[in-house]
Design a protein around this motif. Structure first.
Motif, short mmCIF file in Angstrom:
data_model
loop_
_atom_site.label_atom_id
_atom_site.label_comp_id
_atom_site.label_asym_id
_atom_site.label_seq_id
_atom_site.Cartn_x
_atom_site.Cartn_y
_atom_site.Cartn_z
N THR A 291 38.98 -13.48 21.60
CA THR A 291 38.29 -12.13 21.83
C THR A 291 37.17 -11.91 21.87
OG1 THR A 291 40.09 -11.22 19.63
CG2 THR A 291 38.30 -9.48 20.68
N GLY A 292 37.06 -11.50 22.94
CA GLY A 292 35.27 -11.61 23.64
C GLY A 292 35.25 -12.60 24.97
N THR A 293 36.35 -12.71 25.07
CA THR A 293 35.78 -13.90 25.97
C THR A 293 35.87 -13.41 27.41
OG1 THR A 293 38.02 -14.65 25.89
CG2 THR A 293 35.61 -16.21 24.99
N GLN B 243 36.80 -18.54 32.58
CA GLN B 243 37.58 -17.94 32.75
C GLN B 243 38.25 -17.84 34.75
OE1 GLN B 243 34.84 -14.24 33.22
NE2 GLN B 243 35.15 -13.32 31.89
N SER B 244 37.22 -18.33 35.35
CA SER B 244 37.26 -19.28 36.25
C SER B 244 37.99 -20.51 36.21
CB SER B 244 36.40 -19.74 37.52
OG SER B 244 34.86 -20.50 36.76
N ALA B 245 37.56 -21.11 35.34
CA ALA B 245 38.67 -22.39 35.09
C ALA B 245 40.56 -21.57 34.19
CB ALA B 245 38.44 -23.21 34.12
N GLY C 102 27.87 -17.74 33.96
CA GLY C 102 27.73 -19.07 32.64
C GLY C 102 29.98 -18.73 31.97
N ARG C 103 30.45 -17.99 32.95
CA ARG C 103 31.13 -17.64 32.42
C ARG C 103 33.18 -18.97 33.05
NH1 ARG C 103 29.23 -12.39 32.69
NH2 ARG C 103 30.37 -11.74 34.85
N ASP D 181 43.11 -21.49 48.26
CA ASP D 181 42.30 -21.14 48.78
C ASP D 181 41.18 -19.99 49.32
OD1 ASP D 181 43.41 -23.75 49.87
OD2 ASP D 181 44.15 -22.85 51.80
N ILE D 182 41.20 -18.91 48.23
CA ILE D 182 40.53 -17.67 48.02
C ILE D 182 39.35 -18.30 46.91
CG2 ILE D 182 41.00 -15.69 48.04
CD1 ILE D 182 42.15 -16.29 50.09
N PRO D 183 38.75 -17.82 47.46
CA PRO D 183 37.20 -17.78 46.60
C PRO D 183 37.40 -16.89 45.25
CG PRO D 183 36.20 -17.80 49.06
CD PRO D 183 37.68 -17.23 48.51
N ILE D 184 36.79 -17.06 44.01
CA ILE D 184 36.84 -16.11 43.14
C ILE D 184 35.77 -15.29 43.12
CG2 ILE D 184 36.69 -15.95 40.38
CD1 ILE D 184 38.26 -19.06 40.42
N ASP D 185 36.01 -13.93 42.73
CA ASP D 185 34.95 -13.80 43.35
C ASP D 185 34.39 -13.47 41.58
OD1 ASP D 185 33.35 -10.80 42.92
OD2 ASP D 185 34.64 -9.64 44.50
N SER D 186 33.15 -13.75 41.46
CA SER D 186 32.27 -14.05 40.63
C SER D 186 31.25 -13.24 39.81
CB SER D 186 31.47 -15.32 41.01
OG SER D 186 30.64 -15.06 41.88
#
Length: 299
Positions: free
Chosen positions: A169-171, A145-147, A141-142, A129-134
């Motif tokens: 590496t690098g993602t 990461q959120s997924a 477009g990353r 229920d807590i938004p991910i800090d974008s």
């Protein structure tokens, strides 16, 4: 001496090892009377005299599973969330509102660690229920990461305690870890995190990244062996080499979230013992997959 009496001598030592004061008449109480006429072997209290946990003692000749129902009943009667079972050789733990089963832990949790966990537990929210800090992860477009963070949080809520994140590496592994830490802290699902690396240069990089992305969370990089972790810091960064020399000084409940960078290098031998000492949710980060996949993900 009976097996149970011998077990209690060893349990007393386990409590002393976790810095419990056995003789102050307040912190640890024995044969504690209950409303149903029974007596709890041990009840553990905070500094204000409020019960926070029960510890059920069993002899070494009896499986600890025999104490599970009894421990739950005592915890219900006392209105406490935490249950320990021990025969002096093993220690099992359960948060009765969260855990479906007991699990083995390396030590009894210290008084401070139990109090901290209970305070967070009482105001815990669902991290989903807590938004991910974008601004940290998932923006620009990353979406991977959120997924990843969503998948990890769903696993944590469902009771998973060990997960592996595979990202090339690098993602953005460190950004993803920082955004996950922020979400779990905002939800009071975690209150003290450990970030483990295998080289000091990576520890310095992680310290810089967390200072940028998590400025509101006090962070401490342990500079070398012999320096105590700082209890007031929310995130501790440490190399494996330092952790191996320091971990036994802390109760198993000291960290409730452990993130291991490049974890494929740290799951064997003495490294594994140091990581397993702490009873926290463990999340490994790696760019070295065990099987081939087309995109970053969670195993």
């Amino acid at each position: 001496m009976t097996n149970e009496a011998f077990a209690r001598i060893k349990i007393d030592q386990l409590l002393k090892d976790a810095a419990w004061r056995l003789t102050d008449g307040r912190s640890v109480r024995y044969e504690y009377p209950l409303d149903d006429g029974g007596r709890a072997d041990y009840v553990l209290f905070d500094r204000l005299g409020r019960a926070v946990a029960v510890l059920e003692a069993k002899s070494t000749s009896v499986s600890l599973t025999a104490g599970e129902a009894q421990g739950r009943r005592y915890a219900d009667l006392l209105g406490v969330p935490f249950i320990f079972l021990s025969n002096g050789e093993e220690i099992w733990f359960c948060d009765k509102g969260q855990d479906a089963h007991f699990r083995r832990v390396e030590t009894v949790f210290s008084q401070d660690d139990l109090v901290r966990r209970k305070a967070a537990r009482d105001i815990r929210r669902n991290p989903l229920d807590i938004p991910i800090d974008s601004r940290i992860a998932g923006g620009g477009g990353r979406h991977h990461q959120s997924a990843c963070i969503e998948t990890l949080c769903r696993g944590i809520v469902s009771g998973r305690r060990k997960m592996l994140v595979e990202m090339a590496t690098g993602t953005g592994k460190t950004r993803t870890a920082a955004a996950l830490i922020k979400r779990l802290f905002d939800a009071n699902w975690s209150t003290r995190a450990l970030f483990v690396v295998d080289r000091n240069t990576l520890a310095i990089q992680a310290e810089d990244a967390f200072a940028e992305h998590l400025p509101h969370l006090p962070c401490y990089r342990v500079p070398r062996t012999g320096r105590r972790f700082q209890d007031e810091k929310r995130v501790t960064i440490v190399t494996l080499q330092t952790l191996v020399n320091e971990y036994e000084k802390y109760s198993a409940g000291y960290f409730d979230l452990i993130i291991i960078d490049e974890c494929h290098r740290s799951i064997y031998g003495q490294w594994r013992r140091a990581l397993d000492h702490f009873d926290g949710i463990k999340i490994g980060l790696t760019a070295t997959p065990c099987i081939m996949r087309d995109a970053p993900g969670v195993a």
